[in-house]
Design a protein around this motif. Sequence first.
Motif, PDB file in Angstrom:
ATOM      1  N   ASN A 210       0.828  -1.099  -0.014  1.00 49.24           N
ATOM      2  CA  ASN A 210      -0.068   0.006   0.087  1.00 49.24           C
ATOM      3  C   ASN A 210       0.885   1.277  -0.066  1.00 49.24           C
TER       4      ASN A 210
ATOM      5  N   VAL B 155      -1.009   5.554   2.066  1.00 48.09           N
ATOM      6  CA  VAL B 155      -2.210   4.542   2.006  1.00 48.09           C
ATOM      7  C   VAL B 155      -2.317   3.701   3.185  1.00 48.09           C
TER       8      VAL B 155
ATOM      9  N   TYR C  40      -3.112   5.484   6.392  1.00 47.66           N
ATOM     10  CA  TYR C  40      -4.577   5.695   6.241  1.00 47.66           C
ATOM     11  C   TYR C  40      -5.527   4.706   6.537  1.00 47.66           C
ATOM     12  N   LEU C  41      -5.303   3.550   5.976  1.00 50.91           N
ATOM     13  CA  LEU C  41      -5.967   2.257   6.234  1.00 50.91           C
ATOM     14  C   LEU C  41      -5.921   1.905   7.720  1.00 50.91           C
TER      15      LEU C  41
ATOM     16  N   GLY D 196      -7.555   4.498   9.697  1.00 50.13           N
ATOM     17  CA  GLY D 196      -9.056   4.699   9.391  1.00 50.13           C
ATOM     18  C   GLY D 196      -9.670   3.537  10.218  1.00 50.13           C
ATOM     19  N   VAL D 197      -9.347   2.374   9.834  1.00 47.79           N
ATOM     20  CA  VAL D 197      -9.877   1.109  10.619  1.00 47.79           C
ATOM     21  C   VAL D 197      -9.732   0.994  12.146  1.00 47.79           C
TER      22      VAL D 197
ATOM     23  N   MET E 138     -13.699   5.834   6.759  1.00 48.53           N
ATOM     24  CA  MET E 138     -13.489   4.733   7.643  1.00 48.53           C
ATOM     25  C   MET E 138     -13.896   3.478   7.015  1.00 48.53           C
TER      26      MET E 138
ATOM     27  N   ALA F 264     -11.651   2.429   3.963  1.00 43.43           N
ATOM     28  CA  ALA F 264     -10.536   1.763   4.636  1.00 43.43           C
ATOM     29  C   ALA F 264     -10.814   0.405   5.171  1.00 43.43           C
ATOM     30  N   GLY F 265     -11.800   0.236   5.787  1.00 36.60           N
ATOM     31  CA  GLY F 265     -12.224  -1.035   6.374  1.00 36.60           C
ATOM     32  C   GLY F 265     -12.580  -2.023   4.756  1.00 36.60           C
TER      33      GLY F 265
ATOM     34  N   VAL G  69      -9.294  -2.960   3.417  1.00 36.94           N
ATOM     35  CA  VAL G  69      -8.217  -3.906   4.665  1.00 36.94           C
ATOM     36  C   VAL G  69      -8.768  -5.318   4.242  1.00 36.94           C
TER      37      VAL G  69
ATOM     38  N   TYR H 217       2.151   1.564  -5.446  1.00 40.79           N
ATOM     39  CA  TYR H 217       0.758   1.083  -5.032  1.00 40.79           C
ATOM     40  C   TYR H 217       0.047   2.606  -4.810  1.00 40.79           C
TER      41      TYR H 217
END
Lengths: 360, 334, 288
Positions: free
Chosen positions: B39, B43, B46-47, B50-51, C83, C86-87, C90, C183
Motif C-alpha cells: 500500500n 495509503v 490511512y488504512l 481509518g480502521v 473509515m 479503509a475497512g 483492508v 501502489y
Amino acid sequence: MTTAIELEKVRITFGTFTAVHDTNLDIRDGEFFSFLGPSGCGKTTLLRTISGFTEPSAGVVRIGGKDMAGIGPNKRPTALIFQNLALFPMMTVAENVAYGLRVRGVGKSEREQRAMKLLDQVALTPHAHKKISALSGGQKQRVAIARALAVEPKVLLLDEPLSALDLKLRQHMRRELREIQQRVGITFIYITHDQGEALNMSDRIAVMNAGHIEQVGTGREIYSKPQSAFVASFVGESNELPGKVSRISDGMCTVDTPLGALSGRVGGDFRVGDAATLFVRPEQLRLAAPGGDHAFRARVDDLSFEGSMTHLGLDTGLAQDCAATLMTSNHESLPEIGADLGLSFNPLDAIVLKSGAPAA
Amino acid sequence: MNNLDTTFIATALVVVLFFFLVRYDRQRRPEAIGFFRRNGAVVGGYLILGVGFWLIMTFIMPMVFMVDLSFHHKLPPSKVGGPEDVYTLDNYRMFLFGSRTSTESLNWLHLRSFFATIGISMALTLITFAISYPLAYYMAQSAKAQQLRVLLLLLIIPYWVNDILRAFSFRILMAENGFLNGILQGIGLTGQPIDFLGQNIALYVALCYSHLLIMIFPLYNAIDAQDHNQIEAARDLGAPWWHIHLFIVMPHAKPGIGSGMTLCFMLTAGAVATPLVLGGPNSLWFTPIVYDRFYQLFDWPQGAAYAIVLLLACIAIVFTVLKLAGLKLGEIAK
Amino acid sequence: MNARFVTSRVVIFYLVLFFIFLLGPLAVMGVTAFNTPSYPQVWPIEGLTLNWFTELFQDQEMLEGLRTSVIIGLSVAVLSVAMGLAGALVMTQLFGTSRSYYYFLVVAPVLIPGIVLGISTVVFWRDFTGILGMRSTLYNGTVLTILAQSSFVSSYCMLIILARLQRFDVSQEEAALDLGATYPQVFRDVLLPFLRPALLSSGMLAFLTSFENYNATTFAILADKTLTTVLASRVRMGSDPTISALATVIIVLTIVAALVFEWLKRREQKRAQLLQRERRRLEAAELL
Ligand SMILES: Nc1ncnc2c1ncn2[C@@H]1O[C@H](COP(=O)(O)OP(=O)(O)O)[C@@H](O)[C@H]1O
Ligand SMILES: [Mg+2]
C-alpha cells in the motif's frame, strides 16, 4: 545477438500444483518470440513471472542480464498487454496512453505530445479524446499497444491479445503487430493457443505442454522437425501411425505398424523393439498409381474439394483417422468416396517419434 | 485500577489477537506481499488509522467500557477508583430480582417488559414478513420494469421519513378522536371510539409499518436473483401455489429472508422513538426502561447492564435463528 | 371466470391495501398540515392555511436542531465514508482466519441496537475525555453523536463499497503497476475513480441515515439538539400541526430527490445506449 530474457531452472508452483516445471530458456534481443500451447498449459503463468506479478518458486529470471528477484512489476523494463486489455475506463484514450509517463513524472505537455505521436502511429489520432467505451475492439487493441509502448519497454509481453477479436480483424491485426514490432525493434513475447498466429508472426516459437517447454525453434523447424509427439500432433495436422521399431540405420528407421512396415527419419533416441509412432503430414501423402508401389492402403470415406486443394478423409482400419491433402491440379481425376487407394510418401518427409500422450 | 485500564487491556487483547491471526495466515501464504509494500506508507497509514479509529475508538473500547461499567456500582466521581469501587453483579441482580429492599421474589416489572418486548418483536417480525413477502415476490417476479419503477418510488417515500414522524402520523390517525375512529364510527362499525393508543395497538401497527421496508428490500433482492424459469417449471409440473412458495421460492431466498427478519427483529426490539410517541400508559416496551435508568435515575452502570441484557438477548435469538435456518453471518449482512 | 382473472384481482386488491397502509398515514398527516385547527385534525377541513409552514420556518428551536443535524450528518458522512473505505480495502487484503475475525468486527455494529451504541459511546467518552483532559472540548453532544453514529454508519458504507470492490477487475491494478505506477498511485488513479459511484452513494446514505437517526442520538446528544430530538420532545409534549408541516416538507423533498435520481439514471442509460451504437458503427466500418 544479446539475450533479452533468460530463464534459468524456473519453476512456478501454486500450493502443491506445479504450473511450470523447471524451465530454461533464452529469448534474444529484438525477436518476436511466441509461446504456443493449449489452454491451461502455463503460458500466462510464465508471462506473469517475467513481468513480475508472480515470483518463481525456484530458479532465476534475468532481464537484460539482471536478476529480477524481488523487483516488482512496476520496476521491470517490461510492458504487458493483458488478455482483457485492462484499459482504464475512466480515462480518455490519450490519458490511457500517457499514464505510464504520468506516473514517471513526465511533464504534462511532453507526455501529451508523446502520447499523440504514439496514437498517430496506430492511426488513432481522431479518437484521442474519446472514452474507452466508445471504441471498437480493434481500436482498443491499438490503444493497449500504444499505452504499453509509451513507457519504452525493453520487452513487450502480449497475452493472447487477439483472442477477443473476430476472424477478419484478427488477420489484419497480425500483420499490424508484426509491423509495429519491426518498427520499434524491441523484443515481443507473444502468447497464443492458435498455431496459425504463432507460425505466421514469430521469429521463434516455444511449444508448451502441461508446464513443460517441449521444443523451441523457428516455425519451420517446429513444423517440419517436431521433437516430440506432442509437438507433431499439436502443430499442424499429422497422420499418426503407431507401431514398434524394427530397424534403425543412418538416421532412418522402420516401424512395424498394423498397416505394414513404414519408414521415416529418426526423431528421438530409441532402440529396436521400442514403441514408436510415425508421423506424416496429410500434404506429404501421395496417391500411388493403380497397381504401383505404395506404403499402405486406405478407403476414402470423406472428400472435400476446396479449389486448389482437395482433402481426403481416409479409413485405414486403425483407431486414428487419417487424412490426405492433394493439389487438385496435380490430378487428372479425383478418387471417389468408397474407393480403395494405395498411398505413399517420401520417408524423408515422415518422422518417427516416441509415442507420447496424445495432444490435449 | 480504574475502568479505563480494564478497557485498554481488553481492547489490546482484541487487537493483538487480530495481528496474531494475520501473522498466522501469512505464514501459510508466503507469496502475499507485505502490508506496507502493498500500500505504500501514505495509503497504508490511512488504512490503519481509518480502521483503527473506527473499530477501536468508536466501537470496541466503548463496548468494552460499557460491559465493564455494568459490573460497577453507581458512585460519585470522587469515589470512582477508590476502595468502594469494586466489581459487583448488583445491576444484573436488580434486573432479575429487583432492588434489595423489594419484597417480591422476582423483578416482575422489568422481566415482564423484557420478555414482552422480545416476544412481541418476534411476532411483529413474522407479521411484517407476511405482509412484505407478497409484494417482494410481485416486484421481483411479476412486475414489469415500468411498474417496478413506480413501486420502488412509492416505497422510497416513507423510508426517509423518520421514525418520530411516522409514529406521529399514527397518533393523528389512531387517536381517540382521530381519523380512524371517525371513520369506524361513521360507518357504524363501532359505537365507542377504540382506544388504539392506550391498548398499544397503535404502537404495534407503527412498529410493523416502520420496518416494512427493512424487510422488503432484502426479500426483493433475494427473490429477484431466482431464475423465473424454475418457478414456471414447477408450475408446469402442477405444483400448487403454496407449494411453489414454500419449497421453491423461500428456500432459494433464505439468505434474504434471514437478513430481513434479523434486521427487522433487532430494530423492533431496540426501537426507541415509536414506543416513546405511541406507548400507552401501560406500555411494556423495554427500551424506555433503559432510557430511564440513564436520564431519570442517572444510574449509568445499571443502564449499561440493562442495555447489555437487551443486546445479549438479541444476539442469542439472532444466532439461534441463523443456526436453525443454516445461514452464516456473512450471508445475511449484505 | 378463470383462475388467472381471480389471481390478478387478488393481487391488485393486495397492492391497493398495501399502499393504503404505507402511504395513508402520511397522507393523513399531510392533510393536517394545511387544516386550520391548532390540533392536527384531518376531518372536517375547517379551512386551508399555510400558517403551519410559516410557523415551522420561524421556529428557532427546529432551525437550530436542523443546523446541528446537518453538521452531524456531514461529519458522519465524511468520517464514515473514509473509515468504511479503509475497512473495505483492508478486508480485501486479508484471508483465512483473520478475515473471518475481522469481518465479524466490522459487521457487528450493524447488528447492535442503536441504543446500545449510543449508551456505550456516552459512558466511554465521559471517562476517556476525562483522562485526556479534553472533557470541555470533546465531551459534547455533537461530537458524541458523530462518534456513536459513525460506528454503525461506517459498516453500512463499508458493505456498499465492498460490494463494488468485489467487481473490481484486478488486471486494472496490475496494468497500472506494469506501467510503472506505485501502489499509492494505483490507489489514486485506478481504484478511487472506480469506487467513486460507491463512495458517493455511501456518502449520501450515511448523511440520510444520520439525519433521521434517533436511537443512538437520543443517548449521545446530551444537552445539544438535533432535528429528530427536537421533534421527539415536541411530539411528547403534545401534537401540533407544525410537525405535520415538517413531515410534509420532508416527504416532498424525498419525492423530488427520487424523481431527480430517476431522471439522472435514465439519462445515463440513454448515453450508454448512444455509446454502444457508436461502437457498433465503428466496428462495422473497421471490417469493410
Ligand atoms: N493463482 C493461481 N493459483 C492456482 N492455480 C493457478 C493460478 N494461476 C494459474 N493456475 C493454474 O496454472 C495452470 C496454468 O494456467 P495459465 O498459465 O493461466 O494457463 P494458460 O496457458 O491457459 O495461460 C492452470 O491449470 C491454472 O489453473
Ligand atoms: Mg492464459
